[in-house]
Design a protein around this motif. Structure first.
Motif, PDB file in Angstrom:
ATOM      1  N   ALA A   1      -2.798   7.747 -14.448  1.00  0.00           N
ATOM      2  CA  ALA A   1      -1.529   8.443 -14.221  1.00  0.00           C
ATOM      3  C   ALA A   1      -0.858   7.947 -12.950  1.00  0.00           C
ATOM      4  CB  ALA A   1      -1.761   9.948 -14.144  1.00  0.00           C
ATOM      5  N   ILE A   2      -1.649   7.759 -11.893  1.00  0.00           N
ATOM      6  CA  ILE A   2      -1.101   7.283 -10.621  1.00  0.00           C
ATOM      7  C   ILE A   2      -0.581   5.860 -10.765  1.00  0.00           C
ATOM      8  CG2 ILE A   2      -1.620   6.738  -8.220  1.00  0.00           C
ATOM      9  CD1 ILE A   2      -3.779   8.932  -8.352  1.00  0.00           C
ATOM     10  N   GLU A   3      -1.361   5.001 -11.370  1.00  0.00           N
ATOM     11  CA  GLU A   3      -0.954   3.603 -11.508  1.00  0.00           C
ATOM     12  C   GLU A   3       0.261   3.471 -12.429  1.00  0.00           C
ATOM     13  OE1 GLU A   3      -5.097   1.229 -10.581  1.00  0.00           O
ATOM     14  OE2 GLU A   3      -4.644   1.739 -12.673  1.00  0.00           O
ATOM     15  N   ASP A   4       0.326   4.304 -13.467  1.00  0.00           N
ATOM     16  CA  ASP A   4       1.485   4.280 -14.350  1.00  0.00           C
ATOM     17  C   ASP A   4       2.740   4.710 -13.599  1.00  0.00           C
ATOM     18  OD1 ASP A   4       2.664   4.349 -17.252  1.00  0.00           O
ATOM     19  OD2 ASP A   4       3.193   6.296 -16.392  1.00  0.00           O
ATOM     20  N   LEU A  24      -8.006   9.213  -6.029  1.00  0.00           N
ATOM     21  CA  LEU A  24      -7.143   8.359  -5.209  1.00  0.00           C
ATOM     22  C   LEU A  24      -7.869   7.108  -4.749  1.00  0.00           C
ATOM     23  CD1 LEU A  24      -5.344  11.043  -3.023  1.00  0.00           C
ATOM     24  CD2 LEU A  24      -4.316   9.641  -4.813  1.00  0.00           C
ATOM     25  N   ARG A  25      -9.132   7.231  -4.436  1.00  0.00           N
ATOM     26  CA  ARG A  25      -9.884   6.083  -3.934  1.00  0.00           C
ATOM     27  C   ARG A  25     -10.226   5.092  -5.039  1.00  0.00           C
ATOM     28  NH1 ARG A  25      -7.852   5.196   0.491  1.00  0.00           N
ATOM     29  NH2 ARG A  25      -8.468   6.488   2.260  1.00  0.00           N
ATOM     30  N   GLU A  26      -9.953   5.445  -6.277  1.00  0.00           N
ATOM     31  CA  GLU A  26     -10.109   4.495  -7.373  1.00  0.00           C
ATOM     32  C   GLU A  26      -8.910   3.568  -7.493  1.00  0.00           C
ATOM     33  OE1 GLU A  26     -10.718   6.694 -10.929  1.00  0.00           O
ATOM     34  OE2 GLU A  26     -12.627   7.565 -10.286  1.00  0.00           O
ATOM     35  N   VAL A  27      -7.821   3.915  -6.790  1.00  0.00           N
ATOM     36  CA  VAL A  27      -6.586   3.142  -6.877  1.00  0.00           C
ATOM     37  C   VAL A  27      -6.509   2.198  -5.683  1.00  0.00           C
ATOM     38  CG1 VAL A  27      -4.068   3.267  -7.055  1.00  0.00           C
ATOM     39  CG2 VAL A  27      -5.481   5.095  -8.024  1.00  0.00           C
ATOM     40  N   PRO A  28      -6.622   0.902  -5.886  1.00  0.00           N
ATOM     41  CA  PRO A  28      -6.664  -0.043  -4.768  1.00  0.00           C
ATOM     42  C   PRO A  28      -5.411  -0.015  -3.893  1.00  0.00           C
ATOM     43  CG  PRO A  28      -7.355  -1.108  -6.807  1.00  0.00           C
ATOM     44  CD  PRO A  28      -6.807   0.231  -7.190  1.00  0.00           C
ATOM     45  N   GLU A  29      -4.277   0.383  -4.464  1.00  0.00           N
ATOM     46  CA  GLU A  29      -3.016   0.337  -3.719  1.00  0.00           C
ATOM     47  C   GLU A  29      -2.803   1.532  -2.809  1.00  0.00           C
ATOM     48  OE1 GLU A  29      -3.319   0.036  -6.975  1.00  0.00           O
ATOM     49  OE2 GLU A  29      -2.760  -2.035  -7.429  1.00  0.00           O
ATOM     50  N   ILE A  30      -3.713   2.492  -2.834  1.00  0.00           N
ATOM     51  CA  ILE A  30      -3.575   3.669  -1.974  1.00  0.00           C
ATOM     52  C   ILE A  30      -3.974   3.327  -0.550  1.00  0.00           C
ATOM     53  CG2 ILE A  30      -4.437   6.001  -1.491  1.00  0.00           C
ATOM     54  CD1 ILE A  30      -2.494   5.879  -3.824  1.00  0.00           C
ATOM     55  N   GLY A  31      -3.121   3.694   0.407  1.00  0.00           N
ATOM     56  CA  GLY A  31      -3.379   3.419   1.815  1.00  0.00           C
ATOM     57  C   GLY A  31      -3.878   4.640   2.553  1.00  0.00           C
ATOM     58  N   MET A  60       0.843  -1.202   0.000  1.00  0.00           N
ATOM     59  CA  MET A  60       0.000   0.000   0.000  1.00  0.00           C
ATOM     60  C   MET A  60       0.877   1.250   0.000  1.00  0.00           C
ATOM     61  SD  MET A  60      -3.063  -1.230   0.022  1.00  0.00           S
ATOM     62  CE  MET A  60      -4.213   0.034   0.575  1.00  0.00           C
ATOM     63  N   LEU A  61       0.411   2.264  -0.691  1.00  0.00           N
ATOM     64  CA  LEU A  61       1.150   3.519  -0.825  1.00  0.00           C
ATOM     65  C   LEU A  61       0.366   4.626  -0.146  1.00  0.00           C
ATOM     66  CD1 LEU A  61       3.811   4.305  -2.333  1.00  0.00           C
ATOM     67  CD2 LEU A  61       2.359   5.136  -4.177  1.00  0.00           C
TER      68      LEU A  61
END
Length: 253
Positions: free
Chosen positions: A111-114, A43-50, A1-2
């Motif tokens: 963009a975040i995932e890339d 940000l909440r669309e990105v599963p890896e966000i902590g 998680m990031l």
């Protein structure tokens, strides 16, 4: 998680804030949502966000419709770097995190995932995304950016960084000078060794040379990351920027 630090703590009201009747541009509304709400949603669309830390006035944040987003608010400390340090101080000092300004509402999940993919496996201490001039002008014609020409091409900086907090917190005084040049790259160039300045003037200074110099200066492993996602560099600083992002986001909805 990031984990993520969102910077929404500027207290100086400029022409844009006065025009939009807000205390901070993070609270300017676009399509019925404030810019910080738009970023939170992305940000909440990105599963890896902590964990999400928002450096901003708690009373202003409480007025927003962001209850569905779990975050911790931190009262601003003053300067841009002080606010960064306040947010980073709440996180694991050796775990990579994102630092995002609250005025880039075009930020996308892609963009975040890339960026995460390009930085993986996070072996460096600091990653700074840069965008080619061609990418900016192709995706956002007419957008005004500050560019620097290097050996590999002409680039502009972003409003997103990935870092391990420890080195910023340990060297905050030394970093302050360099961070103040983030929108005046020619000032940064003037601090380089003479051979680097000469190479810059003849357009032969490379990304690798800058990485090596800054890594040695701050005793960290630093890396520039070229990204095709120009939206991480499109911030809202003036009325023309706001007009552009409102037009773009209204087209998407």
């Amino acid at each position: 998680m990031l984990n993520v630090v969102i910077l929404a703590g500027a207290t100086r009201r400029g022409d844009l804030e006065i025009m939009e009747k807000v205390e901070n541009k993070a609270y300017i509304k676009i399509e019925g949502r404030t810019m910080i709400e738009i970023i939170m949603g992305t940000l909440r669309e990105v599963p890896e966000i902590g964990d999400i830390i928002v450096v901003g006035m708690p009373d202003e944040l409480e007025k927003l419709n962001i209850d569905r987003y779990s975050f911790q608010s931190i009262t601003p400390r003053g300067s841009f770097l002080d606010n960064i340090a306040a947010g980073l101080g709440e996180l694991d000092p050796y775990r990579p995190c994102l630092i995002i300004s609250a005025d880039i509402p075009l930020l996308s999940r892609e963009a975040i995932e890339d960026l995460m993919e390009r930085c993986s496996p996070y072996e460096h201490d600091f990653y700074y995304p840069i965008i080619t001039r061609e990418s900016c002008e192709k995706n956002y014609p007419g957008v005004k950016r500050t560019y620097v020409q290097l050996k590999e091409g002409t680039f502009t900086g972003s409003n997103v960084m990935m870092t391990k907090p420890y080195w910023i917190l340990e060297q905050i005084d030394d970093i302050e000078v360099y961070l103040s040049y983030r929108k005046r790259p020619w000032k940064l160039v003037q601090t380089l060794p003479l051979i680097y300045i000469i190479k810059f003037l003849i357009k032969r200074l490379s990304i690798k040379e800058l990485e090596t110099y800054l890594s040695g200066l701050f005793k960290v492993k630093a890396r520039a990351v070229v990204t095709p996602y120009a939206e991480i560099g499109v911030d809202v600083d003036k009325p023309s920027d706001l007009e552009l992002v409102r037009k773009l986001l209204s087209t998407e909805n």
